[in-house]
Design an enzyme around this catalytic site. Structure first.
Site, PDB file in Angstrom:
ATOM      1  N   GLU A 145      35.677  43.234  40.399  1.00 45.83           N
ATOM      2  CA  GLU A 145      35.095  44.091  39.369  1.00 45.83           C
ATOM      3  C   GLU A 145      34.591  45.398  39.967  1.00 45.83           C
ATOM      4  OE1 GLU A 145      33.337  40.913  36.162  1.00 45.83           O
ATOM      5  OE2 GLU A 145      32.579  40.795  38.216  1.00 45.83           O
ATOM      6  N   GLU A 167      36.368  32.732  38.737  1.00 51.18           N
ATOM      7  CA  GLU A 167      35.090  32.302  38.154  1.00 51.18           C
ATOM      8  C   GLU A 167      35.168  30.955  37.437  1.00 51.18           C
ATOM      9  OE1 GLU A 167      34.214  36.683  38.719  1.00 51.18           O
ATOM     10  OE2 GLU A 167      35.967  35.419  38.343  1.00 51.18           O
TER      11      GLU A 167
END
Length: 750
Positions: free
Chosen positions: A552, A572
């Site tokens: 990110e 994740e």
């Protein structure tokens, strides 16, 4: 360019060239009448199976042919690499044919590791000799960074061209070697393997004790020596070691540690125990019937027994280990002393300087220290004193180093040869000469020259915590005061960032501190959005692991310069959550930028995230939209930060921060399509109920939540990410996944 020889090395070199975007011709002997190019084509297929290409699409750049029909085509090649069988007569015959067709100043190189250069070109013309070198790639060519180059009779221009192609195009670290048996890395590496194995057998210690002793204390990979023999194949002993020993003079110390004459090695080969890719080696994981075992060879009896964990070592440093009374301390000293003694004794014969030797061992054998750096770690003067006490020879180079305080009394150990350091921008050099602009416990901001700042994370694997978030905020605030632009990178060779620290999540979840968790996620989002919309360009210098929060961070930069071996993605789901710092938002935006309709864009982003796939290269990352089409991909990791700096400066002129993004979402229709995908994964048992719950929260985010508005802001979508993470964090299954992943580094399928 042309590669001749489609075996594992030749086809691997061709795959490496193609991965760098070079059109390459791969030739081998002619196959059957109905398929003359079958052997070369088989080499391409072998590399596709072994992932020798950074992306399967690169195979299209390889044109196959055969030596009978196509050798004349080498006339358009600037570089012709010979990688055929290690037979001097066959190589010489091929060089006669190559000389007939190669154009003026085209470079010819041999990938040989056993035949002296002078023998290869003994009968060749001066015109051929001046453009001929040995380029010894290490296997597999895609993965191994070391390239040993033996210049021989070639002119300086030839050597510089090869070095430039190797470093800038292929991303290799070039070490100049002399025309001696085994060159540098294998000459010393094979000797070390011989000494470490034979001295272990002689000392009466176990396989486990030996590998624990010559592993971490020496800065050697944890495979140690016996694990390394299993990996490379014990069957190579009569091939590689016999060849090397046959070329070395009888007074070379390697003859006094001759594993080809050892009965244990011989008996293992008679029994077919060749190592990891055979029925077993020094370690055995399975029996012939397929049942699992965990066994090792008893070095005295030659029979297998249950593997045992060696007793924890009670020492601080290698020198202390060598000084310890007992068999392992005595063994450590024997390996260390022989290694340093041998390396110092042959150094002037094999290389121009000790830096080249240390570099070759670091990147060729993945050692933390080369032999001379290792000597400095324990003390060259201490080694000399102990050798003298034992009545052993002290090489002049070692004695001289001891007299002046070590091999590098004024120079810290480096990660690249000194002759190349000036051509690379390295944070380690910046940090030795200056103080940071800003620093906290997890990150620092550095001035890297020309008005460019660099934000460096320095946690383990550059994982992101609250201090990294704080540093991001400070970087955005501080850069305009004295700098024009920002890069994001690090000196950590393994990772750009392995993601957010699990400990932060676990602490909030265990305390049921949902407000604190919400604040941590939201503050990370705000920091990354501030980075994206900063009034100056931001360029990421990315390599290695770039996961979760690290991915990110990279995706919020204006541009990315990535190493070709980038491992990027969103794992994740394995931790029981979804990307929370805008990963889904930015990925959806990128698919929309590529022209995908909102529903298709949501599906593509959904598949990438729930799949937990980590890119096998930067090209795969680009395919998954983790990189944009215009982002730069370099084969050389050493040049990534420098290129990022140059790109950042190029973007400064007329830079304008991007406009706030408006995101087209697919609403309830898109969510229904994603729910159908989730139901199918459940029906096929690819998802557990926990996985399905995570995927459903992700689907809500990617389709815009409950709002009927089909155009939303980044802030709105990222608020949905925060809500989803807090909701998932309240589930017992999430804490179980988080704690299992932290303790085992493996996902829990609950």
């Amino acid at each position: 360019m042309t590669v001749i020889g489609a075996g594992s090395m030749g086809s691997g070199i061709a795959a490496l060239l193609a991965s760098a975007g070079v059109s390459v011709r791969l030739l081998d002997i002619a196959g059957p009448v109905n398929d003359r190019n079958a052997i070369a084509q088989g080499g391409v297929q072998r590399q596709l199976k072994a992932e020798g290409f950074t992306h399967p699409g690169a195979a299209a750049l390889v044109e196959v042919g055969n030596l009978d029909d196509d050798l004349q085509t080498i006339g358009d090649s600037d570089w012709i690499v010979e990688a055929i069988v290690e037979d001097l007569a066959i190589k010489r015959e091929l060089f006669v044919r190559i000389e007939r067709y190669r154009r003026k100043n085209a470079i010819v190189s041999s990938n040989t590791s056993t035949i002296p250069l002078k023998d290869l070109i003994e009968d060749r013309s001066d015109r051929f000799r001046k453009n001929f070198v040995i380029t010894h790639f290490f296997n597999p060519p895609r993965r191994m960074q070391l390239l040993e180059v033996i210049q021989g009779y070639a002119d300086r221009e030839t050597h510089l061209r090869v070095e430039r192609w190797a470093t800038e195009l292929l991303g290799k670290s070039v070490v100049a070697c002399r025309d001696t048996p085994g060159f540098i890395a294998n000459r010393i590496g094979n000797y070390w393997m011989s000494v470490a194995s034979l001295e272990a057998i002689k000392s009466g210690i176990t396989v486990e004790e030996a590998d624990a002793t010559v592993g971490q204390p020496f800065g050697v990979p944890r495979t140690g020596v016996f694990g390394l023999f299993d990996f490379v194949g014990i069957n190579l002993v009569p091939l590689v070691w016999e060849s090397l020993l046959g070329m070395l003079p009888q007074d070379d110390a390697h003859h006094r540690h001759d594993i080809t004459d050892n009965e244990l090695f011989a008996s293992m080969l008679r029994r077919g125990l060749t190592g990891r890719f055979g029925p077993g080696g020094f370690y055995r994981r399975a029996l012939p019937d397929g049942s699992k075992v965990d066994e090792v060879i008893d070095l005295q009896s030659g029979e297998y027994r249950q593997r045992q964990s060696p007793s924890p070592a009670n020492y601080s440093g290698l020198r202390a280990l060598c000084e310890n009374a007992g068999s392992t301390g005595d063994y450590a000293w024997k390996v260390l002393s022989h290694l340093v003694q041998y390396s110092a004794g042959i150094a002037s014969e094999i290389a121009d300087d000790i830096d080249a030797i240390d570099l070759a061992m670091r990147i060729g054998y993945n050692w933390k220290f080369g032999p001379f750096e290792l000597a400095d770690e324990v003390g060259a003067d201490w080694i000399v004193a102990r050798l003298e006490q034992e009545g052993r020879d002290v090489p002049p180079l070692l004695r001289e180093a001891a007299s002046r305080g070590g091999f590098r009394p004024q120079v810290a150990p480096t990660t690249a040869s000194r002759e190349r350091a000036g051509r690379q921008l390295r944070l380690i050099d910046i940090k030795q000469k200056s103080a940071p602009i800003y620093r906290n416990a997890s990150a620092s901001l550095w001035d890297i020259g020309d008005g460019v700042a660099c934000l460096e994370t320095h946690t383990k694997l550059n994982a992101c915590d609250e201090h990294v978030v704080e540093a991001l905020q400070e970087a955005v605030r501080l850069v305009p005061y004295g700098h024009r632009t920002l890069t994001v990178g690090s000196g950590e060779g393994r990772a750009f960032s392995a993601g957010a620290k699990l400990d932060v999540f676990i602490a909030h979840v265990k305390a049921s501190d949902w407000a604190g968790l919400r604040n941590f996620v939201a503050s990370g989002q705000n920091a990354l959005l501030a980075l994206k919309y900063a009034p100056f360009p931001v360029v990421a210098a990315s390599w290695g692991l770039t996961l979760g929060g690290g991915c990110e961070l990279m995706m919020h930069c204006d541009a990315i310069v990535a190493h070709s071996e980038l491992q990027a993605g969103f794992p994740e789901r394995n931790a029981g959550i979804i990307p929370g710092w805008g990963g889904g938002t930015q990925l959806l935006l990128r698919h929309l930028e590529r022209g995908a309709a909102p529903e298709a864009a949501a599906l593509q982003a959904f598949i990438t995230i729930v799949g937990c796939d980590v890119s096998r290269s930067a090209l795969f990352a680009r395919e998954a939209a983790l990189l944009r089409p215009g982002d730069h991909i370099l084969m050389s990791q050493a040049h990534v930060l420098d290129r990022a700096k140059k790109l950042a400066l190029k973007l400064v002129d007329d830079y304008r921060a991007p406009d706030s993004a408006a995101i087209m979402v697919s609403g309830s229709q898109g969510r229904a399509a994603l729910q159908a995908k989730i139901d199918a994964e459940l029906a096929e048992r690819k998802f557990t109920q926990t996985d399905a719950g995570i995927a459903e929260e992700l689907a809500i985010v990617l389709t815009g939540g409950a709002s009927a508005d089909l155009k939303i802001s980044e802030a709105t979508m990222m608020a949905l990410e925060v809500d989803a993470i807090v909701e998932l964090a309240k589930r017992a299954s999430t804490l179980a996944r988080l704690e299992h992943l932290r303790s085992t580094n493996k996902p829990l399928r609950n």
